[in-house]
Scaffold this motif. Structure first.
Motif, PDB file in Angstrom:
ATOM      1  N   GLY A   1       0.816  -1.225   0.000  1.00 29.17           N
ATOM      2  CA  GLY A   1       0.000   0.000   0.000  1.00 29.17           C
ATOM      3  C   GLY A   1       0.841   1.262   0.000  1.00 29.17           C
ATOM      4  N   GLU A   2       1.892   1.271   0.811  1.00 29.51           N
ATOM      5  CA  GLU A   2       2.772   2.450   0.841  1.00 29.51           C
ATOM      6  C   GLU A   2       3.478   2.637  -0.486  1.00 29.51           C
ATOM      7  OE1 GLU A   2       5.378   2.937   4.220  1.00 29.51           O
ATOM      8  OE2 GLU A   2       3.891   2.042   5.555  1.00 29.51           O
ATOM      9  N   LEU A   3       3.926   1.538  -1.096  1.00 34.79           N
ATOM     10  CA  LEU A   3       4.594   1.624  -2.389  1.00 34.79           C
ATOM     11  C   LEU A   3       3.639   2.130  -3.463  1.00 34.79           C
ATOM     12  CD1 LEU A   3       7.056   1.148  -4.168  1.00 34.79           C
ATOM     13  CD2 LEU A   3       6.370  -1.255  -4.340  1.00 34.79           C
ATOM     14  N   VAL A   4       2.421   1.608  -3.473  1.00 32.01           N
ATOM     15  CA  VAL A   4       1.419   2.042  -4.453  1.00 32.01           C
ATOM     16  C   VAL A   4       1.096   3.525  -4.261  1.00 32.01           C
ATOM     17  CG1 VAL A   4      -0.993   1.772  -5.184  1.00 32.01           C
ATOM     18  CG2 VAL A   4       0.455  -0.248  -4.853  1.00 32.01           C
ATOM     19  N   ASP A   5       0.923   3.960  -3.023  1.00 30.12           N
ATOM     20  CA  ASP A   5       0.636   5.380  -2.765  1.00 30.12           C
ATOM     21  C   ASP A   5       1.766   6.272  -3.269  1.00 30.12           C
ATOM     22  OD1 ASP A   5      -1.766   4.674  -1.582  1.00 30.12           O
ATOM     23  OD2 ASP A   5      -1.041   4.938   0.479  1.00 30.12           O
ATOM     24  N   ALA A   6       3.014   5.872  -2.998  1.00 29.24           N
ATOM     25  CA  ALA A   6       4.170   6.662  -3.446  1.00 29.24           C
ATOM     26  C   ALA A   6       4.249   6.679  -4.970  1.00 29.24           C
ATOM     27  CB  ALA A   6       5.457   6.106  -2.843  1.00 29.24           C
ATOM     28  N   ALA A   7       4.050   5.514  -5.583  1.00 35.14           N
ATOM     29  CA  ALA A   7       4.094   5.433  -7.043  1.00 35.14           C
ATOM     30  C   ALA A   7       2.981   6.275  -7.667  1.00 35.14           C
ATOM     31  CB  ALA A   7       3.980   3.984  -7.491  1.00 35.14           C
ATOM     32  N   GLU A   8       1.803   6.209  -7.081  1.00 31.43           N
ATOM     33  CA  GLU A   8       0.670   6.974  -7.614  1.00 31.43           C
ATOM     34  C   GLU A   8       0.961   8.478  -7.567  1.00 31.43           C
ATOM     35  OE1 GLU A   8      -4.154   6.848  -7.514  1.00 31.43           O
ATOM     36  OE2 GLU A   8      -3.100   6.181  -5.729  1.00 31.43           O
ATOM     37  N   GLU A   9       1.560   8.926  -6.492  1.00 26.75           N
ATOM     38  CA  GLU A   9       1.909  10.342  -6.365  1.00 26.75           C
ATOM     39  C   GLU A   9       2.917  10.757  -7.440  1.00 26.75           C
ATOM     40  OE1 GLU A   9       4.170  12.998  -3.039  1.00 26.75           O
ATOM     41  OE2 GLU A   9       2.591  11.663  -2.300  1.00 26.75           O
ATOM     42  N   ILE A  10       3.928   9.949  -7.642  1.00 25.83           N
ATOM     43  CA  ILE A  10       4.949  10.257  -8.654  1.00 25.83           C
ATOM     44  C   ILE A  10       4.348  10.221 -10.051  1.00 25.83           C
ATOM     45  CG2 ILE A  10       7.073   9.408  -9.744  1.00 25.83           C
ATOM     46  CD1 ILE A  10       7.834   8.352  -6.858  1.00 25.83           C
ATOM     47  N   ILE A  11       3.573   9.185 -10.349  1.00 23.12           N
ATOM     48  CA  ILE A  11       2.977   9.056 -11.679  1.00 23.12           C
ATOM     49  C   ILE A  11       1.988  10.185 -11.938  1.00 23.12           C
ATOM     50  CG2 ILE A  11       1.517   7.600 -13.141  1.00 23.12           C
ATOM     51  CD1 ILE A  11       2.824   5.182 -11.619  1.00 23.12           C
TER      52      ILE A  11
ATOM     53  N   GLU B   1       2.113  13.171 -10.746  1.00 20.30           N
ATOM     54  CA  GLU B   1       2.910  14.380 -10.993  1.00 20.30           C
ATOM     55  C   GLU B   1       3.536  14.367 -12.386  1.00 20.30           C
ATOM     56  OE1 GLU B   1       7.170  16.023  -9.496  1.00 20.30           O
ATOM     57  OE2 GLU B   1       5.774  15.434  -7.909  1.00 20.30           O
ATOM     58  N   LYS B   2       4.051  13.222 -12.807  1.00 28.27           N
ATOM     59  CA  LYS B   2       4.781  13.135 -14.078  1.00 28.27           C
ATOM     60  C   LYS B   2       3.884  12.895 -15.284  1.00 28.27           C
ATOM     61  CE  LYS B   2       8.699  13.541 -11.937  1.00 28.27           C
ATOM     62  NZ  LYS B   2       9.470  14.760 -11.974  1.00 28.27           N
ATOM     63  N   ALA B   3       2.863  12.055 -15.130  1.00 31.46           N
ATOM     64  CA  ALA B   3       2.002  11.710 -16.263  1.00 31.46           C
ATOM     65  C   ALA B   3       0.693  12.489 -16.274  1.00 31.46           C
ATOM     66  CB  ALA B   3       1.700  10.210 -16.260  1.00 31.46           C
ATOM     67  N   GLY B   4       0.301  13.007 -15.116  1.00 27.96           N
ATOM     68  CA  GLY B   4      -0.913  13.809 -15.043  1.00 27.96           C
ATOM     69  C   GLY B   4      -2.172  13.035 -14.714  1.00 27.96           C
ATOM     70  N   HIS B   5      -2.094  11.717 -14.665  1.00 35.36           N
ATOM     71  CA  HIS B   5      -3.283  10.928 -14.328  1.00 35.36           C
ATOM     72  C   HIS B   5      -2.881   9.525 -13.891  1.00 35.36           C
ATOM     73  CE1 HIS B   5      -2.483   9.712 -18.454  1.00 35.36           C
ATOM     74  NE2 HIS B   5      -3.046   8.563 -18.129  1.00 35.36           N
ATOM     75  N   THR B   6      -3.704   8.937 -13.074  1.00 32.65           N
ATOM     76  CA  THR B   6      -3.581   7.533 -12.685  1.00 32.65           C
ATOM     77  C   THR B   6      -4.997   6.983 -12.559  1.00 32.65           C
ATOM     78  OG1 THR B   6      -3.631   8.005 -10.304  1.00 32.65           O
ATOM     79  CG2 THR B   6      -1.459   7.910 -11.347  1.00 32.65           C
ATOM     80  N   CYS B   7      -5.077   5.676 -12.421  1.00 29.20           N
ATOM     81  CA  CYS B   7      -6.369   5.054 -12.161  1.00 29.20           C
ATOM     82  C   CYS B   7      -6.163   3.975 -11.123  1.00 29.20           C
ATOM     83  CB  CYS B   7      -6.978   4.476 -13.421  1.00 29.20           C
ATOM     84  SG  CYS B   7      -8.625   3.769 -13.107  1.00 29.20           S
TER      85      CYS B   7
ATOM     86  N   CYS C   1     -12.328  11.989  -9.444  1.00 31.10           N
ATOM     87  CA  CYS C   1     -11.621  11.392 -10.573  1.00 31.10           C
ATOM     88  C   CYS C   1     -11.240  12.493 -11.561  1.00 31.10           C
ATOM     89  CB  CYS C   1     -12.474  10.334 -11.264  1.00 31.10           C
ATOM     90  SG  CYS C   1     -11.596   9.497 -12.603  1.00 31.10           S
ATOM     91  N   LYS C   2      -9.942  12.675 -11.707  1.00 27.79           N
ATOM     92  CA  LYS C   2      -9.431  13.686 -12.643  1.00 27.79           C
ATOM     93  C   LYS C   2      -8.788  13.037 -13.859  1.00 27.79           C
ATOM     94  CE  LYS C   2     -10.350  16.947  -9.636  1.00 27.79           C
ATOM     95  NZ  LYS C   2     -11.726  16.866  -9.269  1.00 27.79           N
ATOM     96  N   ASN C   3      -9.014  11.726 -14.018  1.00 30.53           N
ATOM     97  CA  ASN C   3      -8.420  10.999 -15.131  1.00 30.53           C
ATOM     98  C   ASN C   3      -9.266  11.204 -16.382  1.00 30.53           C
ATOM     99  OD1 ASN C   3      -7.326   9.211 -16.941  1.00 30.53           O
ATOM    100  ND2 ASN C   3      -7.392   7.451 -15.585  1.00 30.53           N
ATOM    101  N   GLN C   4      -8.749  11.969 -17.306  1.00 32.79           N
ATOM    102  CA  GLN C   4      -9.498  12.246 -18.538  1.00 32.79           C
ATOM    103  C   GLN C   4      -9.706  10.993 -19.384  1.00 32.79           C
ATOM    104  OE1 GLN C   4      -7.206  15.092 -20.719  1.00 32.79           O
ATOM    105  NE2 GLN C   4      -5.498  13.709 -21.062  1.00 32.79           N
ATOM    106  N   TYR C   5      -8.962   9.928 -19.088  1.00 31.12           N
ATOM    107  CA  TYR C   5      -9.079   8.686 -19.829  1.00 31.12           C
ATOM    108  C   TYR C   5      -9.952   7.649 -19.118  1.00 31.12           C
ATOM    109  CZ  TYR C   5      -5.131  10.869 -22.096  1.00 31.12           C
ATOM    110  OH  TYR C   5      -4.325  11.768 -22.740  1.00 31.12           O
ATOM    111  N   CYS C   6     -10.590   8.019 -18.031  1.00 36.26           N
ATOM    112  CA  CYS C   6     -11.423   7.094 -17.260  1.00 36.26           C
ATOM    113  C   CYS C   6     -12.576   6.600 -18.130  1.00 36.26           C
ATOM    114  CB  CYS C   6     -11.967   7.772 -16.002  1.00 36.26           C
ATOM    115  SG  CYS C   6     -13.132   6.737 -15.086  1.00 36.26           S
ATOM    116  N   ALA C   7     -12.609   5.283 -18.339  1.00 32.97           N
ATOM    117  CA  ALA C   7     -13.660   4.696 -19.167  1.00 32.97           C
ATOM    118  C   ALA C   7     -15.038   4.914 -18.559  1.00 32.97           C
ATOM    119  CB  ALA C   7     -13.402   3.206 -19.345  1.00 32.97           C
ATOM    120  N   PHE C   8     -15.122   4.971 -17.240  1.00 32.90           N
ATOM    121  CA  PHE C   8     -16.415   5.147 -16.588  1.00 32.90           C
ATOM    122  C   PHE C   8     -16.891   6.587 -16.697  1.00 32.90           C
ATOM    123  CE2 PHE C   8     -14.856   1.221 -14.882  1.00 32.90           C
ATOM    124  CZ  PHE C   8     -15.985   0.416 -14.923  1.00 32.90           C
ATOM    125  N   LEU C   9     -16.000   7.552 -16.616  1.00 34.04           N
ATOM    126  CA  LEU C   9     -16.398   8.953 -16.821  1.00 34.04           C
ATOM    127  C   LEU C   9     -16.864   9.162 -18.251  1.00 34.04           C
ATOM    128  CD1 LEU C   9     -13.715  11.119 -14.968  1.00 34.04           C
ATOM    129  CD2 LEU C   9     -16.128  10.888 -14.417  1.00 34.04           C
TER     130      LEU C   9
END
Length: 101
Positions: free
Chosen positions: A50-60, A62-68, A84-92
């Motif tokens: 969980g900590e690794l995923v949270d850290a990775a999500e924060e970095i991604i 910042e760098k890619a602009g979106h995660t899911c 949800c700020k992911n412009q590529y979200c299939a559900f949005l």
């Protein structure tokens, strides 16, 4: 289209498994041995994952602009909360298409 519940389970399993594979890759004594036989490899531990995923999500983010990394907030799917700020979200995209009809 896949249900949100199925999507959440499959996506989060994939994320957690990828994080564990990263942990194994970074802790293994011998990359040629199965991880079960390597004493240096950490056991599956959701606290570390969980900590690794949270850290990775924060970095991604910042760098890619979106995660899911889908979740429920008080029984409401993340894409319906406004978080949800992911412009590529299939559900949005599905919701907005249905709203246009």
């Amino acid at each position: 289209m896949i249900s949100f519940e199925d999507y959440l389970c499959k996506r989060n399993d994939a994320i957690d498994n990828a994080a564990y594979q990263l942990i194994c890759a970074m802790t293994a004594q011998d990359h040629n041995e199965p991880k079960e036989d390597d004493p240096a490899v950490q056991d599956w531990n959701m606290e570390i994952i969980g900590e690794l995923v949270d850290a990775a999500e924060e970095i991604i983010q910042e760098k890619a602009g979106h995660t899911c990394h889908p979740f429920y907030c008080d029984s409401i799917p993340c894409y319906q909360t406004g978080d949800c700020k992911n412009q590529y979200c299939a559900f949005l995209q599905t919701d907005s298409k249905e709203g246009d009809m």
